[in-house]
Design a protein around this motif. Structure first.
Motif, PDB file in Angstrom:
ATOM      1  N   PRO A   1       0.803  -1.231   0.000  1.00 17.73           N
ATOM      2  CA  PRO A   1       0.000   0.000   0.000  1.00 17.73           C
ATOM      3  C   PRO A   1       0.835   1.280   0.000  1.00 17.73           C
ATOM      4  N   ASN A   2       2.076   1.211   0.505  1.00 23.26           N
ATOM      5  CA  ASN A   2       2.930   2.398   0.481  1.00 23.26           C
ATOM      6  C   ASN A   2       3.605   2.588  -0.868  1.00 23.26           C
ATOM      7  N   ILE A   3       3.941   1.481  -1.531  1.00 18.16           N
ATOM      8  CA  ILE A   3       4.618   1.572  -2.827  1.00 18.16           C
ATOM      9  C   ILE A   3       3.624   1.832  -3.956  1.00 18.16           C
ATOM     10  N   PHE A   4       2.407   1.311  -3.803  1.00 19.92           N
ATOM     11  CA  PHE A   4       1.412   1.450  -4.868  1.00 19.92           C
ATOM     12  C   PHE A   4       1.156   2.902  -5.298  1.00 19.92           C
ATOM     13  N   PRO A   5       0.986   3.859  -4.363  1.00 14.84           N
ATOM     14  CA  PRO A   5       0.755   5.242  -4.817  1.00 14.84           C
ATOM     15  C   PRO A   5       1.887   5.795  -5.683  1.00 14.84           C
ATOM     16  N   MET A   6       3.135   5.393  -5.404  1.00 12.22           N
ATOM     17  CA  MET A   6       4.258   5.870  -6.221  1.00 12.22           C
ATOM     18  C   MET A   6       4.165   5.313  -7.648  1.00 12.22           C
ATOM     19  N   LEU A   7       3.888   3.996  -7.737  1.00  9.32           N
ATOM     20  CA  LEU A   7       3.747   3.377  -9.058  1.00  9.32           C
ATOM     21  C   LEU A   7       2.558   3.971  -9.804  1.00  9.32           C
ATOM     22  N   ALA A   8       1.467   4.188  -9.085  1.00  5.32           N
ATOM     23  CA  ALA A   8       0.270   4.762  -9.714  1.00  5.32           C
ATOM     24  C   ALA A   8       0.537   6.171 -10.220  1.00  5.32           C
ATOM     25  N   ALA A   9       1.338   6.936  -9.469  1.00  8.16           N
ATOM     26  CA  ALA A   9       1.670   8.298  -9.895  1.00  8.16           C
ATOM     27  C   ALA A   9       2.431   8.285 -11.215  1.00  8.16           C
TER      28      ALA A   9
END
Length: 722
Positions: free
Chosen positions: A599-607
């Motif tokens: 859940p912490n890495i996902f926002p970076m990849l999504a960005a």
């Protein structure tokens, strides 16, 4: 303290030049520095104006242009002027060297101009699309300054005087378009300052409205804003003390502190309200709040500061300074919140206004719905997020890295239009200088050397993106005996006008030359290919006896941008290496730690995937997103995971654990996410497209992080909980 801080803030310097945005690592910067110590800064030597009129090639207009050029020459710090009436070039006659003007003064006494002479000027390669447009309807007046390009403050006074002189002296019916590196920098400085004021005002209004709706108390506005209101001036004062300036990037420090600093205060106040509703007195609720929120707020401050400090890995000075300044500010605002939030909660009235109760009830219903959805479908929710992660990774190769000088404002903006016109009708001011050194016993005036260099320049001119090539060969006239070129070039260095042009293309000893190349606004993507191409043709045309290197301010800018993706990744990796162990130590539960990773890495990849889909390139502004988003997005995850850990240690009912955790922390996470989005969305009011894109991507990342905290984290927890 505020008075002392205000004293230092009043002394802070503004540096809106582009120089802090360039690469300044030794291996990149030193060659250009050494080169410019000898040849000067050709790309920024002039300020200019495009004059547009149907009457340019008429005697009355040229007479007025001559007077105007003389007035500009008389301005302080202007060493010379180039215009149609102030354009001298050397020729070779049987009697030797002569310096002749493009338009002899005798012709300005005869009206009209001889049509054959007009045709000669229009077709003259020395002026065609150099200072006169192809149709003769536009001309360029350039003023050479003796103030360094980096001294924008010193140049600003000259620019003001130059503009006034031009505006007061131009013939009637003339359209003026001011241009040049310093002109653009000066205009960008105005844009940045106006945008900063506008963004801060919009953010402040948005925060006040949001805080009132969240808490339903006027006092909550003061509580939430107290820390950042006191901490921001102190941060700016520290910036002044350590020698930091307000740059194009640093101008975002106050807005960053405003939106980040409020977040911890919101968590503290929400915790206070929770204990207050538990029938505790105000002092007791404050005491419990302080005990509960002290460690999480400290950890979120540390992780946010690390996220910004990781930007110190960048090759670009402005990004490094921005990361340091925001990190300092985040720590200061945390200290101010710890001091003032408890004090204000005790002494300010805490009565809620019923008008906003509907808003609070609506959020409670949403959080209840969220917890029920997660409890009912944890596997489906996990599959959805895992699919999005895979899709985001698949989109990464499509991410673009490009930055064009003329495309950082809207197409209709006068700055952009003027630079595009300069590029289309003349030679522009973008492009590198090519350093050419002879490493054997030959000299640049030797016949075979001039032949080689002439072939090199011819190859350069065939490139579709090159508008002009200029070197010392541009001043060697036809017909001059080879044996006299050395003396001829040395004599030109003594000419009162041409000496400035000669000094920027050849050294006195004849061993080092500058080939000034002016290009279209090709962008960073093409610049690397362009550099390799120049290396290839220099090897082919010049051979092993020449040391050829691309240098100059334009190249420093391109080099910085070429490394920006590596900077972004190294900053992100650094932030992960430092932040994730802190998460592990804080949670003291490896199962919960691993649950929090995706859940912490996902926002970076999504960005990054969003940038690829939306066509937003990696450049100044967006390059900072990964480190910033990790530092900010992980804050709410920390609060959520700490409460989840507490509930997990008390109960084995996994559904109840999730329901209580979302109920207790969900509202604060929602509040802080909305606040962050309001702050970043306000960046859309900025006139610089890079800052707008940063606001869009950051807002998207915060929303994704919110969804990950409310749905992905509890879904993984439910699946993993035995």
């Amino acid at each position: 303290m505020s008075i002392v801080a205000g004293f230092f803030v009043s002394k802070i310097q503004f540096d809106m030049s582009f120089r802090p945005l360039f690469a300044d690592e030794d291996e990149m910067f030193i060659p250009t520095q050494n080169f410019e110590d000898i040849f000067g800064e050709a790309s920024g030597a002039h300020i200019g104006v495009i004059l547009e009129s149907e009457n340019i090639l008429t005697v009355p207009y040229l007479q007025k242009l001559e007077q105007l050029s003389d007035q500009v020459v008389g301005l302080d710090h202007v060493t010379s002027v180039i215009s149609l009436t102030h354009f001298d070039f050397p020729i070779w006659t049987p009697k030797g060297k002569e310096i002749r003007p493009l338009i002899p003064k005798s012709l300005l006494d005869k009206d009209p101009l001889d049509p054959y002479f007009v045709e000669h000027i229009l077709s003259n390669p020395k002026v065609k699309q150099v200072i006169l447009s192809e149709d003769g309807g536009k001309t360029l007046l350039l003023a050479r300054l003796d103030i360094p390009l980096k001294d924008l403050k010193g140049r600003k006074i000259v620019i003001q005087n130059f503009k006034k002189t031009i505006t007061d002296g131009i013939p009637l019916g003339t359209t003026t378009r001011f241009t040049g590196v310093s002109m653009v920098e000066n205009a960008y400085a105005d844009i940045v300052l106006k945008s900063l004021i506008r963004s801060t005002l919009l953010t402040s209004i948005g925060l006040v409205i949001a805080l009132f709706l969240f808490f339903g108390r006027y006092s909550s506005i003061g509580v939430a804003l107290a820390g950042v209101t006191i901490g921001s001036p102190i941060t700016l004062a520290i910036m002044q003390i350590i020698g930091q300036n307000i740059t194009i990037v640093n101008s975002m420090v106050p807005i960053m502190l405003l939106i980040i600093g409020v977040a911890d205060a919101i968590h503290m106040e929400q915790s206070f309200i929770h204990y207050l509703k538990g029938k505790r007195s105000v002092p007791e609720a404050v005491h419990k709040m302080f005990g509960t929120m002290g460690l999480p707020c400290l950890m979120t401050t540390v992780t946010t500061a690390i996220g910004f400090l990781s930007l110190r890995m960048a090759n670009i000075e402005a990004i490094r300074d921005f990361g340091l300044n925001v990190a300092i500010g985040v720590i200061i605002v945390y200290i101010m919140n710890i001091i003032f939030v408890p004090f204000l909660l005790i002494h300010l009235p805490s009565k809620q206004i019923n008008f906003t109760k509907w808003f609070s009830d609506g959020l409670n219903h949403f959080l209840y719905f969220s917890s029920q959805l997660v409890i009912s479908h944890p596997k489906k929710i996990t599959y959805v997020f895992l699919t999005l992660i895979i899709y985001s990774i698949w989109m990464l190769p499509k991410l673009s890295m490009d930055q064009k000088f003329n495309e950082e404002v809207q197409s209709e903006h006068p700055i952009r239009f003027n630079q595009m016109l300069l590029e289309q009708e003349f030679t522009g001011f973008l492009g590198p200088e090519v350093s050419v050194k002879i490493i054997n016993d030959n000299h640049l005036w030797d016949t075979d050397v001039m032949d080689n260099l002439s072939s090199f320049e011819s190859a350069l001119r065939n490139h579709p993106d090159i508008l002009q090539v200029r070197s010392y060969l541009s001043y060697v006239p036809d017909g001059i005996p080879d044996s006299l070129v050395k003396i001829f070039l040395k004599d030109l260095r003594d000419d009162p006008i041409l000496k400035y042009q000669i000094q920027e293309v050849i050294t006195l000893d004849g061993k080092w030359a500058s080939v000034i190349v002016r290009t279209k606004d090709m962008g960073t993507k093409k610049a690397k290919i362009f550099k390799d191409w120049i290396k290839e043709i220099s090897t082919r045309e010049l051979g092993p006896n020449f040391e050829v290197e691309m240098v100059g301010q334009w190249w420093l800018a391109q080099r910085g941008m070429m490394n920006i993706l590596n900077d972004m990744l190294s900053s992100f990796v650094t932030a992960c290496i430092l932040i994730l162990p802190i998460m592990a130590l804080l949670l003291r539960n490896m199962r919960l730690f691993f649950i929090s990773l995706l859940p912490n890495i996902f926002p970076m990849l999504a960005a990054l995937a969003f940038m690829a889909i939306a066509g937003i390139s990696v450049r100044i502004g967006t390059a900072m997103i990964l480190a910033i988003a990790l530092g900010i997005a992980i804050d709410d995850t920390i609060h959520f995971m700490i409460h989840l850990r507490e509930q997990d240690s008390k109960s084995n009912d996994r559904n109840e654990i999730v329901k209580l955790t979302i109920a207790q922390t969900g509202k604060a996470i929602l509040y802080t996410s909305v606040i962050l989005v309001i702050g970043f969305i306000s960046m859309l009011s900025n006139d610089l497209i890079a800052i707008q894109d940063m606001g869009i991507v950051a807002s998207f990342t915060i929303i994704i992080a919110l969804l990950a905290d409310l749905f992905f984290v509890p879904a993984i927890y439910l699946i993993g909980k035995k």
